[in-house]
Design an enzyme around this catalytic site. Sequence first.
Site, PDB file in Angstrom:
ATOM      1  CD  GLU A 262      -3.313  -6.140 -10.912  1.00  0.00           C
ATOM      2  OE1 GLU A 262      -2.783  -7.044 -11.592  1.00  0.00           O
ATOM      3  OE2 GLU A 262      -3.267  -4.939 -11.215  1.00  0.00           O
TER       4      GLU A 262
ATOM      5  CB  CYS B 290      -0.070  -2.587  -5.479  1.00  0.00           C
ATOM      6  SG  CYS B 290      -0.718  -0.899  -5.312  1.00  0.00           S
TER       7      CYS B 290
ATOM      8  CG  HIS C 140      -3.664  -1.691  -9.517  1.00  0.00           C
ATOM      9  ND1 HIS C 140      -2.929  -2.856  -9.666  1.00  0.00           N
ATOM     10  CD2 HIS C 140      -2.972  -0.918  -8.653  1.00  0.00           C
ATOM     11  CE1 HIS C 140      -1.826  -2.768  -8.932  1.00  0.00           C
ATOM     12  NE2 HIS C 140      -1.834  -1.605  -8.306  1.00  0.00           N
TER      13      HIS C 140
END
Length: 215
Positions: free
Chosen positions: A78, A141, A165
């Site tokens: 991310e 998350c 992820h």
Amino acid sequence: MKILVTGFDPFGGEKVYSAIDSVNRLPKEIDGASIITLKLPTVFNESVQVLREKMEEIQPDVVLAIGQAGGRFGLTPERVAINQDDAVIPDNKGNQPIDQTIQPDGAPAYFSQLPIKAMVEAIKAEGLPASVSNTAGTYVCNHVMYQLLYLTHTTFPQTKAGFMHIPFTMQQVVNRSNRPAMNIDDIVKGIVAALEAIVAYQDQSDLKVIGGATH
């Protein structure tokens, strides 16, 4: 070098969960770096309390948090976390914050401090799909990624942190038609490759390669 790798426990009625299942399979050492693992509850705020306590205990050089993104084909480091909770479903203790600011004195967003593009290229070199993701969602998350980076900016300046992820495991899609999944051994291989890149790039800038998206 100490790297803390976290994985969430199952949520949303799942019996198995790719994040903690893969994290539990990681080796204790990668390229000279000690790997310490931690299970996080899929619960707003409580997850960060558990994480902070572990960080205070071990004072890690790096934290890589792992979460499951069912529906994604590959492993996706991310790029950014936003200062907003907007839970599409309740967490494991029934909390469902909607349009809530995570940290009133925090930045609108924090960017990963990890070499996300080098991580992607290292995973691809193992023959596995990977790409940079530009949204960590607005569930637990994103909450953990934001809080983790808030901590590195305010309390643990010696620590670099980020989030990645991973897809469903094959076991999780037995009764889900047309959902992408990956063998758990390959997921573990991909996480190891990402961690190898983190170690290799600890003292240098990330790769300058295309990792953007049109939407």
